[in-house]
Design an enzyme around this catalytic site. Structure first.
Site, mmCIF file in Angstrom:
data_model
loop_
_atom_site.group_PDB
_atom_site.id
_atom_site.type_symbol
_atom_site.label_atom_id
_atom_site.label_comp_id
_atom_site.label_asym_id
_atom_site.label_seq_id
_atom_site.Cartn_x
_atom_site.Cartn_y
_atom_site.Cartn_z
ATOM 1 C CG ASP A 35 -0.230 -5.589 -8.660
ATOM 2 O OD1 ASP A 35 0.649 -5.553 -7.780
ATOM 3 O OD2 ASP A 35 -1.446 -5.639 -8.416
ATOM 4 C CB SER A 39 -4.783 -14.010 -12.048
ATOM 5 O OG SER A 39 -5.994 -13.605 -11.463
ATOM 6 C CB SER A 40 -6.928 -9.062 -13.246
ATOM 7 O OG SER A 40 -6.486 -8.447 -12.073
ATOM 8 C CG HIS A 69 -2.120 -0.973 0.997
ATOM 9 N ND1 HIS A 69 -3.313 -0.617 0.412
ATOM 10 C CD2 HIS A 69 -2.218 -2.298 1.264
ATOM 11 C CE1 HIS A 69 -4.103 -1.679 0.365
ATOM 12 N NE2 HIS A 69 -3.461 -2.713 0.864
ATOM 13 C CG LEU A 120 -0.382 -15.640 -6.523
ATOM 14 C CD1 LEU A 120 -0.268 -17.087 -6.986
ATOM 15 C CD2 LEU A 120 0.919 -15.214 -5.875
HETATM 16 C C1 GLA Z 1 -2.926 -4.224 -5.212
HETATM 17 C C2 GLA Z 1 -2.692 -3.089 -6.199
HETATM 18 C C3 GLA Z 1 -1.252 -2.572 -6.112
HETATM 19 C C4 GLA Z 1 -0.852 -2.255 -4.671
HETATM 20 C C5 GLA Z 1 -1.212 -3.416 -3.752
HETATM 21 C C6 GLA Z 1 -0.978 -3.079 -2.290
HETATM 22 O O1 GLA Z 1 -2.192 -5.358 -5.580
HETATM 23 O O2 GLA Z 1 -2.941 -3.528 -7.507
HETATM 24 O O3 GLA Z 1 -1.089 -1.445 -6.939
HETATM 25 O O4 GLA Z 1 -1.429 -1.050 -4.236
HETATM 26 O O5 GLA Z 1 -2.569 -3.812 -3.896
HETATM 27 O O6 GLA Z 1 0.380 -2.905 -2.051
#
Ligand code: GLA
Length: 365
Positions: free
Chosen positions: A161, A116-117, A28, A114
């Site tokens: 991600d 996946s999207s 976060h 994990l």
């Molecule tokens: C999700 C969001 C990321 C990040 C995490 C928390 O995976 O897609 O951008 O904010 O939560 O670290």
């Protein structure tokens, strides 16, 4: 060249292999432009396909074929919306590739924390990039996929991600400054493994609670007049409401921990690395309010069973935890966790022992 086809008559000229991700630390922190340290993992979305007039894809997971025409990009509320999101964002960039026909498979579990999207979106984008010669760099693809997710799907995620899935490196984690996008690959010692434990707790609250956290963090940055959480200190929060200080205090400490964890990993000091991870979990659970009893249980037990450290990974509110373990002990710790967890909770849990993988790749032939 003779074209291979499968039983569906699909031309299998191109194969996109797109990893999932785990975040080692820096949770976060990406939507306040702080530090993160994720790695891409060797569980993949795999799409085999070729150029086509429209879009027609078979999903092995959903056991169905879906179809749409490129002159009508509208959400329909299915997995195909992720594909539409990519066409939408490419069109925003002035890129108008034709369609694609193929099948989606792989071993990356859907809905297991994990990512996946994001993995699926980048598989589609990389495939189109290759088939139609769009000339997009991996970094550009990451930024576009994040925009697709934010503006078309409507999930206000940060860049973590998409960035690691596009840019991951085998055997390495990535220390990333999400403000400048400067990054450094940090090798993971060979005798170490990451255990991902999926609690089976459905993350129903994720949508609104994630968006609430994000809104609050953006509001704090605005009030104190800063662009990024990296340079904020506790004293800058004086005068803000208690809940803001508590939540943002976590982010300040987490940014510091990512830097310390990177240094510990670089010097192979796994005891320190693990301790920082566990500390990060206790802090996020206590002060950021995105953990749950099941995640706290796994973290406690993993450490008790001999992990160097453990913490929730990803957005939280259920989903998955990671534990950093000696390779030799990985299976034993995973099996014990699964056994004890299934005695304590009724959710259908599972675990994976993962390795750091390369980012999305497309192969021809
Ligand atoms: C999700 C969001 C990321 C990040 C995490 C928390 O995976 O897609 O951008 O904010 O939560 O670290």
């Amino acid at each position: 060249m003779q074209q291979r086809t499968d039983s569906f008559g699909v031309g299998l000229m191109y194969t996109a292999v797109s990893p999932g991700r785990v975040n080692l630390i820096g949770e976060h922190t990406d939507y306040s432009f702080g530090y993160v340290m994720p790695m891409a993992v060797n569980l993949h979305t795999r799409i085999e396909g070729d150029a086509f007039e429209h879009v027609e894809l078979y999903s092995e997971h959903f056991e169905e074929t879906r179809f749409f025409k490129l002159d009508r990009i509208k959400k329909e509320g299915s997995w195909m919306d992720y594909v539409r999101a990519i066409y939408w964002v490419l069109a925003e960039e002035g890129l108008t590739p034709k369609g694609i026909k193929g099948r989606i498979g792989g071993n990356l579990p859907v809905d297991s924390g994990l990512s996946s999207s994001a993995s699926f979106e980048l598989a589609i984008m990389a495939l189109l990039n290759e088939i139609y010669g769009l000339g997009l760099s991996p970094q550009k693809m990451a930024l576009l996929a994040q925009r697709a997710e934010n503006e078309f799907i409507g999930v206000p995620c940060g860049i973590m991600d998409q960035f690691i899935i596009a840019m991951g490196k085998e055997g390495h984690a990535m220390f990333l400054d999400t403000e400048t996008l400067e990054h450094e690959y940090v090798p993971i010692p060979e005798d170490i493994q990451v255990l991902v434990f999926h609690t089976g707790v459905r993350r129903t609250l994720t949508g609104s609670a994630y968006a609430d956290r994000r809104k609050m963090v953006v509001e704090v940055l605005r009030r104190i007049g800063r662009e990024s959480s990296k340079c904020v200190e506790e004293r800058d929060l004086r005068g803000l409401p208690g809940i803001y200080r508590r939540r943002f205090g976590y982010i300040i400490r987490e940014n510091r921990r990512v830097v310390m964890a990177r240094d510990a990993l670089k010097s192979g000091d796994m005891e320190t690395f693990g301790r920082i991870l566990t500390e990060a979990h206790l802090d996020i659970a206590r002060n950021y309010g995105v953990s749950c009893g099941e995640l706290d249980y796994i973290v406690r037990k993993a450490v008790e069973f001999g992990a160097y450290g453990a913490r929730l990974t990803g957005a939280g509110f259920g989903g998955a935890a990671i534990a950093v373990v000696d390779r030799a002990k990985g299976k034993e710790i995973g099996d014990r966790l699964l056994l004890e967890y299934s005695r304590a909770f009724r959710w259908k849990a599972r675990y994976f022992l993962v390795e750091a993988s390369q980012g999305v790749e497309v192969f021809r032939g």
